[in-house]
Scaffold this motif. Sequence first.
Motif, PDB file in Angstrom:
ATOM      1  N   ALA A  83       9.861  -2.415   6.496  1.00  0.00           N
ATOM      2  CA  ALA A  83      10.872  -1.517   5.985  1.00  0.00           C
ATOM      3  C   ALA A  83      11.761  -2.392   5.044  1.00  0.00           C
ATOM      4  N   GLU A  84      11.903  -3.675   5.256  1.00  0.00           N
ATOM      5  CA  GLU A  84      12.785  -4.359   4.297  1.00  0.00           C
ATOM      6  C   GLU A  84      12.062  -4.520   2.824  1.00  0.00           C
ATOM      7  N   GLY A  95       0.652  -1.190  -0.046  1.00  0.00           N
ATOM      8  CA  GLY A  95       0.062   0.099  -0.153  1.00  0.00           C
ATOM      9  C   GLY A  95       0.884   1.343  -0.111  1.00  0.00           C
ATOM     10  N   ILE A  96       2.086   1.297   0.646  1.00  0.00           N
ATOM     11  CA  ILE A  96       2.910   2.333   0.878  1.00  0.00           C
ATOM     12  C   ILE A  96       3.548   2.520  -0.468  1.00  0.00           C
ATOM     13  N   ILE A  97       4.092   1.623  -1.095  1.00  0.00           N
ATOM     14  CA  ILE A  97       4.728   1.804  -2.487  1.00  0.00           C
ATOM     15  C   ILE A  97       3.465   2.171  -3.682  1.00  0.00           C
ATOM     16  N   HIS A  98       2.627   1.450  -3.558  1.00  0.00           N
ATOM     17  CA  HIS A  98       1.395   2.228  -4.525  1.00  0.00           C
ATOM     18  C   HIS A  98       1.212   3.638  -4.246  1.00  0.00           C
ATOM     19  N   GLY A 155      11.078  -2.029  -2.716  1.00  0.00           N
ATOM     20  CA  GLY A 155      10.098  -1.551  -3.611  1.00  0.00           C
ATOM     21  C   GLY A 155       9.923  -0.231  -3.870  1.00  0.00           C
ATOM     22  N   THR A 156      11.005   0.613  -3.535  1.00  0.00           N
ATOM     23  CA  THR A 156      11.085   2.111  -3.939  1.00  0.00           C
ATOM     24  C   THR A 156      12.454   2.643  -3.951  1.00  0.00           C
ATOM     25  N   HIS A 157      12.792   3.443  -4.754  1.00  0.00           N
ATOM     26  CA  HIS A 157      14.213   4.055  -4.903  1.00  0.00           C
ATOM     27  C   HIS A 157      14.178   5.311  -3.923  1.00  0.00           C
ATOM     28  N   ARG A 158      12.821   5.783  -3.512  1.00  0.00           N
ATOM     29  CA  ARG A 158      13.044   7.219  -2.842  1.00  0.00           C
ATOM     30  C   ARG A 158      13.687   7.043  -1.496  1.00  0.00           C
ATOM     31  N   GLU A 159      13.671   8.273  -1.097  1.00  0.00           N
ATOM     32  CA  GLU A 159      14.459   8.605   0.164  1.00  0.00           C
ATOM     33  C   GLU A 159      13.655   8.083   1.367  1.00  0.00           C
ATOM     34  N   VAL A 160      14.093   7.154   2.177  1.00  0.00           N
ATOM     35  CA  VAL A 160      13.113   6.578   3.177  1.00  0.00           C
ATOM     36  C   VAL A 160      13.716   6.800   4.640  1.00  0.00           C
ATOM     37  N   MET A 161      13.170   7.284   5.437  1.00  0.00           N
ATOM     38  CA  MET A 161      13.778   7.776   6.916  1.00  0.00           C
ATOM     39  C   MET A 161      12.957   6.630   7.906  1.00  0.00           C
ATOM     40  N   PRO A 215      19.098   6.742   1.112  1.00  0.00           N
ATOM     41  CA  PRO A 215      19.030   8.147   0.194  1.00  0.00           C
ATOM     42  C   PRO A 215      18.210   7.462  -0.980  1.00  0.00           C
ATOM     43  N   ASP A 216      18.013   8.508  -1.929  1.00  0.00           N
ATOM     44  CA  ASP A 216      17.198   8.239  -3.130  1.00  0.00           C
ATOM     45  C   ASP A 216      18.617   7.521  -3.813  1.00  0.00           C
ATOM     46  N   GLN A 217      18.120   6.323  -4.367  1.00  0.00           N
ATOM     47  CA  GLN A 217      19.227   5.654  -5.168  1.00  0.00           C
ATOM     48  C   GLN A 217      19.146   5.858  -6.543  1.00  0.00           C
ATOM     49  N   PHE A 218      18.059   5.941  -7.173  1.00  0.00           N
ATOM     50  CA  PHE A 218      17.900   6.255  -8.686  1.00  0.00           C
ATOM     51  C   PHE A 218      16.506   7.407  -8.794  1.00  0.00           C
ATOM     52  N   GLY A 219      16.928   8.436  -8.586  1.00  0.00           N
ATOM     53  CA  GLY A 219      15.473   9.374  -8.443  1.00  0.00           C
ATOM     54  C   GLY A 219      15.927  10.627  -9.607  1.00  0.00           C
ATOM     55  N   GLU A 220      15.335  11.465  -9.830  1.00  0.00           N
ATOM     56  CA  GLU A 220      15.614  12.650 -10.583  1.00  0.00           C
ATOM     57  C   GLU A 220      16.910  12.972 -10.304  1.00  0.00           C
TER      58      GLU A 220
END
Length: 711
Positions: free
Chosen positions: A529-530, A497-500, A535-541, A673-678
């Motif tokens: 968290a894992e 749900g978070i990824i979508h 599932g996402t390349h965005r920054e996660v805290m 951190p962002d891995q492959f973002g803008e």
Amino acid sequence: MNLFDFNLTLPITDPTWVFFLVLIIILFAPMILGRLHIPHIIGMILAGVLIGEHGFHVLDRDSSFELFGKVGLYYIMFLAGLEMDMEDFKKNRTKSVVFGWLTFLVPMALGIWSSMSMLGYGFLTAVLLASMYASHTLIAYPIISRYGLSRLRSVNITIGGTAVTVTLALIILAVIGGMFKGTVDGWFWVFLVAKVAFLGFLIVFFFPRIGRWFFRKYDDSVMQFVFVLAMVFLGGGLMEFVGMEGILGAFLAGLVLNRLIPHVSPLMNRLEFVGNALFIPYFLIGVGMIIDVRSLFAGGEALKVAIVMTVVATFSKWLAAWITQKIYRMQSNERSMIFGLSNAQAAATLAAVLIGHEIIMENGERLLNDDVLNGTVVMILFTCVISSLVTERSARRFALDENVQAEEEAKQINKEQILIPVANPETIEDLVNLALVIKDAKQKNALVALNVINDNNSSEKKELQGKRNLEKAAMIAAAADVPVTMVSRYDLNIASGIIHTIKEYEATDVVIGLHRKANIVDSFFGHLAESLLKGTHREVMIAKFLMPVNTLRRINIAVPPKAEYESGFSKWVEHFCRMGSILGCRVHFFANERTLMRLQQLVKKRHAGTPTEFSVLEEWEDLLLLTGQVNYDHLLVVVSARRGSISYDTSFERLPAQLGKYFSNNSLIIIYPDQFGEPQEIVSFSDPRGHNESQHYEKVGKWFYKWLKKN
């Protein structure tokens, strides 16, 4: 017997109608004068003139105006100290002290000369009158708050100078008042300095510690608001106890509580709201009620005194601002801002004239006669009008310049959207407060609160709890005047749900709470968290707070080697520098020499105003080295990396065990951190041998990303 037995007699004394009329003035004065492009502060003062005993005498200046007026006066000084950017103030403290002495000495010199040569007063009267010119009240400060310009250099210089000149002016008042009580001798000076120094130490040393303890112990918003007000009046009362004016204590209380009340916090919004909606307008109306405009036409001497006082006070303040501008080569609009804020006479001026009017000299005359009293209130009216008009005009210019600059910056800055899953009610407040201090204040609607309902395990009770969690998150953010988008969705599991939702709402950052281990075999981060990191390349805290965010004293950031080559490097640096600036915390980076060099150059280029420190971390593999640097009231931030990224190292596998073993009693954030973002703006660096590694790793990253997409 009449059904409506109502007799209108003036002045109105019924508390219900008195309060109603005051609220009507507070409501309609800005509306009417806004159409005339006149600052509403003037409307409050003029309304006080009209309804006071020297106008139509609709109301008496009773005890309610004295009470609320004093609260409003303390509020003005308290907010001035509370909203100061302490880092800017430290950078400009020399300028503040210089301006403070200039805005004291210039009015003193011109005031003594004009009072003795033009008005024919004695030396003692001239000194007290000149000290009234030297002091000023930040009566136009609400204009600065409304435009959001409290962090301007010119504003901070003026506020710092206000503390200097008001202190010196009140010392003169205390000395002259003591002379006529027969108490001025060698011991008088000793006791005065000792009492003020001791009280200053008490406020500066104990108030922050008491405040930090209280905010950690009690999180109820009403209790926190009442506690802050109590501290303000405690500071003011202690100052009055040692013979000084209470406004100094209120201002000092604002300064020392500055770090505990972030500018974007719900508590700050409540303090500003109550003050600007009720207490400060009450004070302004009360000031207007003591002004007798008819005294100008009662006799030639009163008119002459009023003109001389108004001209000398205004010109001397402008001259001090002009000299400051020339010394530091400031812009003309900065001079206008300094002059506008420092021209208004109200608080200390009223205190001085009322005390001086009560002092009877040996010849039976008052130290400050009726002409000076009437001239003072007329001077207050005109200086407040000039101050409001000049400050409003200058603030508009600054705001227009900032809006143009903001539009240009907005074209270059990517849209920011922070997603906050709200599954655990106990962590909602900490997560929302974290999001508030890292978000870009210029971007609106940047927060999304998410509640995910499991398709396979849903119930009416869980749906109701999820709705309450969303409402709680929205309420906390709304108290800081930040809107939140509330999202509730059904999905196979929470991670999905978070990824979508990240994709649907184009979220750029995710803030979640640290998982609590359910059993021995459970992992440190948990399956949520894992799965989310995969599932996402965005920054996660991933955050764990053991105390409120606003009570943290330092941010320690452990940075792994090669972290500067990740595409999200500059973003997380910006987030924590922004957090440090808002909380007034020092940001301490720990990394190897090469990474520290990148960090120093990036911070110097984009975040020069943030207090930072840099230390070499020799062995990233063993975080035990940081235990001596991280105290219980510090925040530890560990920059990690996803498997396969440029800065990933096998030592990250031991990270959960080390964090659980060494830092279980510390507030903690693990950031991915962002891995492959803008594409971010990449600061290119060369090592001492001349090799440009940033280009090399950037090419490797792009190649790896293309390979992942194909496979």
